[in-house]
Design an enzyme around this catalytic site. Sequence first.
Site, mmCIF file in Angstrom:
data_model
loop_
_atom_site.group_PDB
_atom_site.id
_atom_site.type_symbol
_atom_site.label_atom_id
_atom_site.label_comp_id
_atom_site.label_asym_id
_atom_site.label_seq_id
_atom_site.Cartn_x
_atom_site.Cartn_y
_atom_site.Cartn_z
ATOM 1 C CE LYS A 35 -0.477 -0.308 5.043
ATOM 2 N NZ LYS A 35 -1.436 -0.185 6.167
ATOM 3 N NE ARG A 128 -6.124 -0.264 11.839
ATOM 4 C CZ ARG A 128 -4.957 -0.264 11.354
ATOM 5 N NH1 ARG A 128 -3.959 0.661 11.323
ATOM 6 N NH2 ARG A 128 -4.327 -1.429 10.561
ATOM 7 C CE1 TYR A 253 14.539 31.544 6.340
ATOM 8 C CE2 TYR A 253 14.528 29.344 5.795
ATOM 9 C CZ TYR A 253 14.306 30.632 5.331
ATOM 10 O OH TYR A 253 14.227 30.807 3.994
ATOM 11 C CG MET A 301 10.761 24.346 0.691
ATOM 12 S SD MET A 301 9.588 25.256 -0.408
ATOM 13 C CE MET A 301 8.738 26.389 1.043
HETATM 14 C C1 LIG Z 1 -3.831 -5.323 8.145
HETATM 15 C C2 LIG Z 1 -2.344 -5.097 8.033
HETATM 16 N N1 LIG Z 1 -1.507 -6.091 8.027
HETATM 17 C C3 LIG Z 1 -0.259 -6.076 8.025
HETATM 18 C C4 LIG Z 1 0.154 -4.634 7.738
HETATM 19 C C5 LIG Z 1 1.921 -4.531 7.695
HETATM 20 O O1 LIG Z 1 2.372 -4.003 8.725
HETATM 21 P P1 LIG Z 1 3.772 -3.738 8.893
HETATM 22 O O2 LIG Z 1 4.339 -2.774 8.094
HETATM 23 O O3 LIG Z 1 4.242 -3.221 10.208
HETATM 24 O O4 LIG Z 1 4.535 -5.064 8.450
HETATM 25 C C6 LIG Z 1 -0.620 -3.479 7.876
HETATM 26 C C7 LIG Z 1 -0.011 -2.255 7.774
HETATM 27 O O5 LIG Z 1 -0.269 -1.275 8.297
HETATM 28 C C8 LIG Z 1 -1.980 -3.730 7.888
HETATM 29 O O6 LIG Z 1 -2.756 -2.680 8.014
#
Ligand SMILES: Cc1ncc(COP(=O)(O)O)c(C=O)c1O
Length: 369
Positions: A35, A128, A253, A301
């Site tokens: 992701k 969650r 700065y 920046m």
């Molecule tokens: C449901 C779920 N499984 C696995 C992962 C992977 O987690 P990590 O990056 O800590 O291995 C995530 C990441 O947030 C997740 O939301």
Amino acid sequence: MEPRVQARIDLVALQHNLRRARELAAGAKVMAVVKANAYGHGLRGCLPVLSQADALAVATLEEAGKLRGAGFTGRVLLLEGVGSAAELQQAHQWSLDLVVHQPYQLALLEQQRLDFSLWLKVDTGMHRLGFPLEDLPSLTERLLKLPVPAREVLLMSHFCCADQPGDTRTRLQIERFAQLAANWPGACSLANSAGILQWPESHYDWVRAGAMLYGISPVADKTATDLGLQPAMCFQAQVLAVNPVKAGEQVGYGARWQSPRDSRIAIVSAGYGDGYPRHAADGTPVAIDGHRYPLAGRVSMDMLAVDVGLERDIRPGMPVELWGREVAVDTVAGYAGTIGYELVLRLTSRVQVIHEGLENEQLLQHAAT
Ligand SMILES: Cc1ncc(COP(=O)(O)O)c(C=O)c1O
């Protein structure tokens, strides 16, 4: 022209980390979590390596579409599941696996005649996403009565505190999950990276590896190297200028940093406009020519300043590692009050991302498998 700031992604390191996940969770299948553009590492560029995992996981339908658009035909899990009938149909068209964590998602499946592999998510303590544990019998009953039977129903949950070694909440989550898994007829999945690395009893049939694949430490107080991982990203800039500074003079700065002695300041070609954290404290290390030097003053920046002292030969044009093999991203994150996960995700569009380390031929071979 040499890019002023670049993120070099080492595909061999990525491959090493994937192998490490496989070794640690021997017997389990490995899902690579890709992701957020492969945690900021560039989804397409990382795909030749990460497509060697047994499945990929994304957060959104749009991310899944990018994988299919890139020609990835393997198994893809949509971690948040779908939000509407239209999304369900799209997910079906793309042959996605779905997480189901809300009653409305189950209702959508009951209304549509579409078959899926479903990952039933239960809440073992993170609060969650996930159904309450006591709902499992009634959920199972509903799943068994779907108008089109699911191809497979897997059981999953997610840790809240697995990054903290020995944490009692993780033990409790493992115990709760174990009770459910003992009576579950299908495959089970609990471990994220921290689980893979520290909680072998959480491995089950599928592990879900994110951070560790990219060489980011998911464990408090341990670097990726401590954990046998290799940082995949080298965030690199250049020395723009080297200027003398006298004892007592202030830099940048807000004149936050004051030189304790006569020294030299190297001005480096990266700032918060590139994704370097503005909140990095004085002393945050960068590496130049194999030596570490401390950040001196506020990050601008487009530039930052480091105190390079008088001893070594530091010249404009020299490469500067902001994080990578010599300075762990987790170390920089510690100085900036955040975690490595956030830093690698925050590089801005003006950073050139370069994937390297495997020859074209090797990449093609991997893409084909
Ligand atoms: C449901 C779920 N499984 C696995 C992962 C992977 O987690 P990590 O990056 O800590 O291995 C995530 C990441 O947030 C997740 O939301």
